[in-house]
Write a protein that holds these residues in place. Structure first.
Motif, PDB file in Angstrom:
ATOM      1  N   ALA A  87      38.772  49.576  46.768  1.00 22.54           N
ATOM      2  CA  ALA A  87      40.142  49.218  46.395  1.00 22.54           C
ATOM      3  C   ALA A  87      40.952  50.409  45.866  1.00 22.54           C
ATOM      4  O   ALA A  87      42.077  50.646  46.308  1.00 22.54           O
ATOM      5  N   THR A  89      33.478  42.218  39.317  1.00 21.25           N
ATOM      6  CA  THR A  89      32.640  41.436  40.223  1.00 21.25           C
ATOM      7  C   THR A  89      31.641  42.327  40.961  1.00 21.25           C
ATOM      8  O   THR A  89      32.029  43.295  41.605  1.00 21.25           O
ATOM      9  N   GLU A  97      29.082  41.528  43.631  1.00 20.49           N
ATOM     10  CA  GLU A  97      28.583  40.439  44.476  1.00 20.49           C
ATOM     11  C   GLU A  97      27.106  40.604  44.839  1.00 20.49           C
ATOM     12  O   GLU A  97      26.378  39.627  44.970  1.00 20.49           O
TER      13      GLU A  97
HETATM   14  N1  LIG Z   1      37.149  45.948  44.783  1.00 20.66           N
HETATM   15  C1  LIG Z   1      36.934  46.301  46.029  1.00 20.66           C
HETATM   16  O1  LIG Z   1      36.959  47.487  46.353  1.00 20.66           O
HETATM   17  C2  LIG Z   1      36.681  45.257  47.077  1.00 20.66           C
HETATM   18  C3  LIG Z   1      36.280  43.972  46.755  1.00 20.66           C
HETATM   19  N2  LIG Z   1      36.045  43.058  47.734  1.00 20.66           N
HETATM   20  C4  LIG Z   1      35.647  41.700  47.419  1.00 20.66           C
HETATM   21  O2  LIG Z   1      36.740  41.022  46.811  1.00 20.66           O
HETATM   22  C5  LIG Z   1      36.255  39.978  45.977  1.00 20.66           C
HETATM   23  C6  LIG Z   1      36.952  40.078  44.635  1.00 20.66           C
HETATM   24  O3  LIG Z   1      36.519  41.293  44.055  1.00 20.66           O
HETATM   25  P1  LIG Z   1      37.400  42.227  43.136  1.00 20.66           P
HETATM   26  O4  LIG Z   1      38.840  41.969  43.245  1.00 20.66           O
HETATM   27  O5  LIG Z   1      36.937  43.579  43.389  1.00 20.66           O
HETATM   28  O6  LIG Z   1      36.847  41.733  41.727  1.00 20.66           O
HETATM   29  P2  LIG Z   1      37.433  42.047  40.298  1.00 20.66           P
HETATM   30  O7  LIG Z   1      36.315  41.830  39.357  1.00 20.66           O
HETATM   31  O8  LIG Z   1      38.149  43.328  40.301  1.00 20.66           O
HETATM   32  O9  LIG Z   1      38.514  40.892  40.122  1.00 20.66           O
HETATM   33  C7  LIG Z   1      38.188  39.545  40.178  1.00 20.66           C
HETATM   34  C8  LIG Z   1      39.414  38.735  39.795  1.00 20.66           C
HETATM   35  O10 LIG Z   1      39.080  37.347  39.860  1.00 20.66           O
HETATM   36  C9  LIG Z   1      39.424  36.755  38.606  1.00 20.66           C
HETATM   37  N3  LIG Z   1      38.516  35.656  38.358  1.00 20.66           N
HETATM   38  C10 LIG Z   1      37.320  35.671  37.722  1.00 20.66           C
HETATM   39  N4  LIG Z   1      36.803  34.431  37.700  1.00 20.66           N
HETATM   40  C11 LIG Z   1      37.697  33.638  38.328  1.00 20.66           C
HETATM   41  C12 LIG Z   1      37.755  32.256  38.578  1.00 20.66           C
HETATM   42  N5  LIG Z   1      36.778  31.444  38.200  1.00 20.66           N
HETATM   43  N6  LIG Z   1      38.825  31.790  39.233  1.00 20.66           N
HETATM   44  C13 LIG Z   1      39.820  32.606  39.618  1.00 20.66           C
HETATM   45  N7  LIG Z   1      39.836  33.913  39.384  1.00 20.66           N
HETATM   46  C14 LIG Z   1      38.780  34.415  38.744  1.00 20.66           C
HETATM   47  C15 LIG Z   1      39.320  37.860  37.574  1.00 20.66           C
HETATM   48  O11 LIG Z   1      40.099  37.543  36.440  1.00 20.66           O
HETATM   49  C16 LIG Z   1      39.885  39.031  38.371  1.00 20.66           C
HETATM   50  O12 LIG Z   1      41.284  39.005  38.348  1.00 20.66           O
HETATM   51  C17 LIG Z   1      34.731  40.156  45.912  1.00 20.66           C
HETATM   52  O13 LIG Z   1      34.131  39.245  46.789  1.00 20.66           O
HETATM   53  C18 LIG Z   1      34.517  41.580  46.407  1.00 20.66           C
HETATM   54  O14 LIG Z   1      33.264  41.741  47.057  1.00 20.66           O
HETATM   55  C19 LIG Z   1      36.216  43.368  49.051  1.00 20.66           C
HETATM   56  C20 LIG Z   1      36.625  44.620  49.422  1.00 20.66           C
HETATM   57  C21 LIG Z   1      36.882  45.658  48.469  1.00 20.66           C
END
Ligand SMILES: NC(=O)C1=CN([C@@H]2O[C@H](COP(=O)(O)OP(=O)(O)OC[C@H]3O[C@@H](n4cnc5c(N)ncnc54)[C@H](O)[C@@H]3O)[C@@H](O)[C@H]2O)C=CC1
Ligand SMILES: O=C(CO)COP(=O)(O)O
Length: 379
Positions: A151, A290, A292
């Motif tokens: 990201a 997060t 995963e």
């Molecule tokens: N960060 C990265 O570089 C990338 C992440 N992903 C995927 O995107 C998905 C999200 O990851 P990130 O944004 O990186 O995680 P993050 O940890 O940065 O953000 C997660 C978000 O979800 C919110 N959240 C937590 N529990 C929740 C709930 N019960 N209901 C609604 N929102 C909730 C948090 O407050 C936060 O805003 C994951 O599956 C990850 O594998 C995919 C590609 C790139």
């Protein structure tokens, strides 16, 4: 540095992004920079305010200025009103509850796009399967996006590519058109299984790479694990109906390279802490975001056993997480009990191919990146 923005393909198309963590916020920026009218939903009102008024998400994307026309809200109803495409980026284990909350608020024609890279622990389902189970929509209105997409790099507008996958090529193309701008190129395919499993499985190999990094092993060990890890990923995904080419593409090899190499990766970081001797609970406490891969190990191994697929590296990751394997003992040569020489299959055709298939995979991934820039195409 700011890459030149392409003219918007569908100016002002209204879309919603659910989840304002690092990836949801970055993806909202990608879409806004591509010309879409984006509303980002954040659970916490103070975060929605920081994004809307301060143009920042300082906890998740420090130092990044967000587009002036990107709006954020903590009201799911406001975010979803009139949104023709809904991109979902919440932790995988919370997808179901969020879809239930969104259900009645969704436009009946909306396309739902998963940005997530996990499986649901309780069911082993992929994210698109959870979407199809909770919402009354056909697979043709569901898509998933995956690729080498750290990201923070993308938020800094460093060029990259991803693949949009849907059972319907038209849906994949419509999503890819919106998710394309001067620094982000979306390809398309119809192999949803391979695309989603690529994103899930590379996390597990990235944890393994982090572990050997933490132990202090060098490049040979890591390259061996990446290479053999790709074989495990391909065997697993093909057993569940994926096309092997998908695992050689952006959602497989491409993402495996990015995630295994980058200190920005949370999975890689968690692995490194394990390799340095921290226990599972300490690592979970230290990870602010997060991760995963830590959750996916169990369900993926169960799914592998169900199909008789061997995943020796992932199995070793499980053992390190459980505290039953010393991180120093994780290594590709320990992944089989047999001392009999094994054929080096690099694709799932049951034969030994030497390095030719792997080279083909590298070349295809490289070509995809080099040729980016002329609209969505098959990946
Ligand atoms: N960060 C990265 O570089 C990338 C992440 N992903 C995927 O995107 C998905 C999200 O990851 P990130 O944004 O990186 O995680 P993050 O940890 O940065 O953000 C997660 C978000 O979800 C919110 N959240 C937590 N529990 C929740 C709930 N019960 N209901 C609604 N929102 C909730 C948090 O407050 C936060 O805003 C994951 O599956 C990850 O594998 C995919 C590609 C790139
Ligand atoms: O999926 C990602 C890069 O493509 C992000 O990886 P991490 O979840 O390990 O940070």
């Amino acid at each position: 540095m700011r890459a030149k923005a392409h003219p918007p393909v569908v100016p002002g198309t209204r879309v919603a992004v659910l989840g304002a963590g690092s990836w949801g916020t970055t993806f909202a920026k990608i879409l806004a920079d591509g010309g879409a009218d984006v509303v980002l939903w954040a659970r916490r009102p103070e975060l929605a305010r920081e994004i809307s008024e301060g143009r920042r998400n300082s906890d998740y994307l420090p130092g990044i200025n967000l587009p002036a026309h990107l709006r954020a809200t903590s009201s799911l109803r406001d975010a979803l009103a009139g949104a023709g495409q809904v991109f979902v980026s919440v932790p995988s284990q919370s997808l179901r509850e969020n879809l239930v909350a969104a259900g009645d608020l969704l436009d009946p024609e909306a396309v739902i796009v998963s940005l997530m890279k996990g499986v649901e622990r309780s069911s082993g389902l992929r994210m698109s399967e959870v979407i199809g189970q909770v919402l009354p929509i056909a697979p043709e209105r569901i898509a998933a996006i995956s690729g080498p997409n750290l990201a923070l790099e993308i938020a800094k507008e460093q060029p990259t590519a991803a693949v949009v996958s849907s059972a319907s090529l038209e849906t994949a193309q419509a999503v890819a058109k919106l998710a394309t701008n001067g620094y982000f190129r979306s390809y398309v395919n119809t192999d949803v299984i391979g695309t989603e499993f690529g994103g899930v499985l590379k996390n597990l190999i990235a944890v393994a790479i982090g572990i050997v990094d933490g132990v202090g092993y060098g490049e040979n060990t890591k390259a061996s694990i990446i290479t053999r890890g790709l074989v495990e990923m391909t065997d697993f995904a093909v057993a569940y109906g994926a096309q092997p080419e998908t695992l050689a593409g952006l959602a497989g090899l491409g993402d495996l390279i990015a995630t295994s190499q980058s200190p920005l990766s949370r999975n890689n970081t968690a692995g490194r802490l394990l390799g340095q001797g921290y226990g599972y609970n300490d690592v979970v406490k230290q990870m602010q975001q997060t991760t995963e891969g830590l959750v996916s190990v169990g369900p993926i191994l169960e799914l592998a056993h169900a199909k008789g697929v061997e995943m020796p590296i992932v199995e070793q990751v499980r053992q390190v997480l459980a505290g039953t394997l010393n991180p120093r003992d994780i290594a590709p040569h320990l992944t089989t009990d047999s001392r009999e020489p094994q054929g080096e299959r690099t694709i799932d055709d049951g034969q030994a191919h030497g390095g030719a298939a792997l080279w083909g995979a590298f070349k295809r991934a490289f070509d995809q990146l080099r040729d980016g820039g002329r609209g969505p195409r098959g990946a």
